[in-house]
Design a protein around this motif. Structure first.
Motif, short mmCIF file in Angstrom:
data_model
loop_
_atom_site.label_atom_id
_atom_site.label_comp_id
_atom_site.label_asym_id
_atom_site.label_seq_id
_atom_site.Cartn_x
_atom_site.Cartn_y
_atom_site.Cartn_z
N VAL A 178 0.84 -1.20 0.00
CA VAL A 178 0.00 0.00 0.00
C VAL A 178 0.87 1.25 0.00
O VAL A 178 0.61 2.22 -0.73
CB VAL A 178 -0.95 0.00 1.21
N GLY A 179 1.94 1.23 0.81
CA GLY A 179 2.83 2.38 0.88
C GLY A 179 3.51 2.68 -0.44
O GLY A 179 3.59 3.85 -0.86
N LEU A 180 4.01 1.65 -1.10
CA LEU A 180 4.67 1.86 -2.39
C LEU A 180 3.67 2.32 -3.46
O LEU A 180 4.02 3.10 -4.35
CB LEU A 180 5.36 0.57 -2.84
N THR A 181 2.44 1.85 -3.36
CA THR A 181 1.41 2.33 -4.29
C THR A 181 1.13 3.81 -4.08
O THR A 181 0.98 4.58 -5.04
CB THR A 181 0.10 1.52 -4.10
N ILE A 182 1.10 4.23 -2.82
CA ILE A 182 0.89 5.65 -2.52
C ILE A 182 2.06 6.48 -3.03
O ILE A 182 1.87 7.58 -3.58
CB ILE A 182 0.71 5.85 -1.00
N VAL A 183 3.27 5.96 -2.87
CA VAL A 183 4.45 6.67 -3.38
C VAL A 183 4.35 6.85 -4.89
O VAL A 183 4.68 7.92 -5.43
CB VAL A 183 5.74 5.88 -3.03
N GLY A 184 3.86 5.83 -5.58
CA GLY A 184 3.66 5.94 -7.02
C GLY A 184 2.67 7.03 -7.38
O GLY A 184 2.87 7.78 -8.34
#
Length: 287
Positions: free
Chosen positions: A215-221
């Protein structure tokens, strides 16, 4: 001394391809509390929005620009489209990360992973079963939301054509077909999150770490996609194409954006799934 490898003895009737059947894994995952809770949250969202519109009044009229949200109460099809619009950016990311990120890591945290492999279930078979079930539950979550929204919206606002913010309408039957295309595209666009979650799930014994990491990496994207200074580099970010499905709900649908988004998402997903299988094949599951 013979140079030929000794034949491996297996139990009579043992077939690697028949271990951990998909139906067994599916039943196990469906019975888990997190599956029921997530399904309840997604099914409750349309009711929450109907209540919000009933309390706050008909959307729209706040400015001269008409958006999809402003047409939410026009018909059941519009209401279903709005539910997808408000949830595609984040809410639908959570079940994908949960179902694909919790699957292997939870077995490791329960110390049951080693017993599954000792059953014996081949590592590739175990991953394949869990990946297919995880993706299946993710797709089920994405289908559940618009289905409930369409039923609730039709009961509240009636069955009718899909009214477009830009003007014009799409017949109810055609609109239902377009919504199927939208759901399919959202699922494909979330394959990157699924790949991240599944790969992290094979790297850690902490399910929350795998789910939260995805979820965190998706938000970073999503944040990087908002940096316009990156220019055309944003075209390589899956987040850049996550709302390309809006081109499908037009009088004359445009497919180029969804085709590019699909290519980007599938490419990332294949790499991440390959990394998961490669890393898990060498992982020490005893320590």
């Amino acid at each position: 001394m013979s140079t030929l490898a000794e034949p491996v003895e297996v139990a009579s009737g043992y077939r690697a391809g028949r271990t951990l059947p998909l139906r067994v894994e599916l039943v196990r995952q469906l019975k888990r509390r997190r599956t029921l809770v997530m399904g309840g949250i997604l099914a409750a969202l349309p009711f929450v929005l109907v209540a919000a519109f009933a309390i706050g009044g008909t959307p729209g009229g706040r400015n001269t620009q008409v958006t999809l949200m402003d047409t939410a109460t026009s018909s059941g099809a519009n209401f279903a489209a709005v539910n997808l619009f408000v949830s595609a950016g984040f809410l639908l990311v959570v079940p994908v990360a949960l179902f694909c990120g919790d699957t292997v890591a939870s077995e490791a945290s329960w110390s049951s992973l080693r017993y599954l492999l000792a059953a014996p279930v081949p590592r590739a078979r175990l991953l394949w079963s869990k990946l297919v079930v995880g993706l299946g539950l993710s797709l089920g979550a994405m289908v559940l939301l618009p289905l409930v929204a369409l039923a609730v919206g039709t009961a509240a606002y009636g069955w009718g054509p899909l009214e477009l913010p830009t003007g014009g309408t799409i017949g109810a039957g055609t609109a239902a077909q377009r919504l199927l295309v939208v759901v399919a595209y959202i699922f494909v666009s979330q394959l990157v999150t699924a790949g991240l979650a599944f790969w992290l799930s094979t790297k850690t014994d902490a399910p929350l770490g795998a789910v939260g990491g995805a979820v965190g990496l998706t938000i970073v994207g999503n944040v990087l996609d908002a940096v316009t200074a990156l220019g055309h580099w944003r075209d390589f970010l899956p987040a850049h194409w996550q709302f390309a499905w809006a081109d499908a709900v037009q009088p004359h649908p445009e497919w180029s954006g969804m085709i590019q988004g699909t290519a980007v998402s599938v490419t990332y997903a294949i790499v991440l799934f390959a990394l998961a299988f490669r890393g898990f094949a060498r992982k020490d599951i005893v320590s």
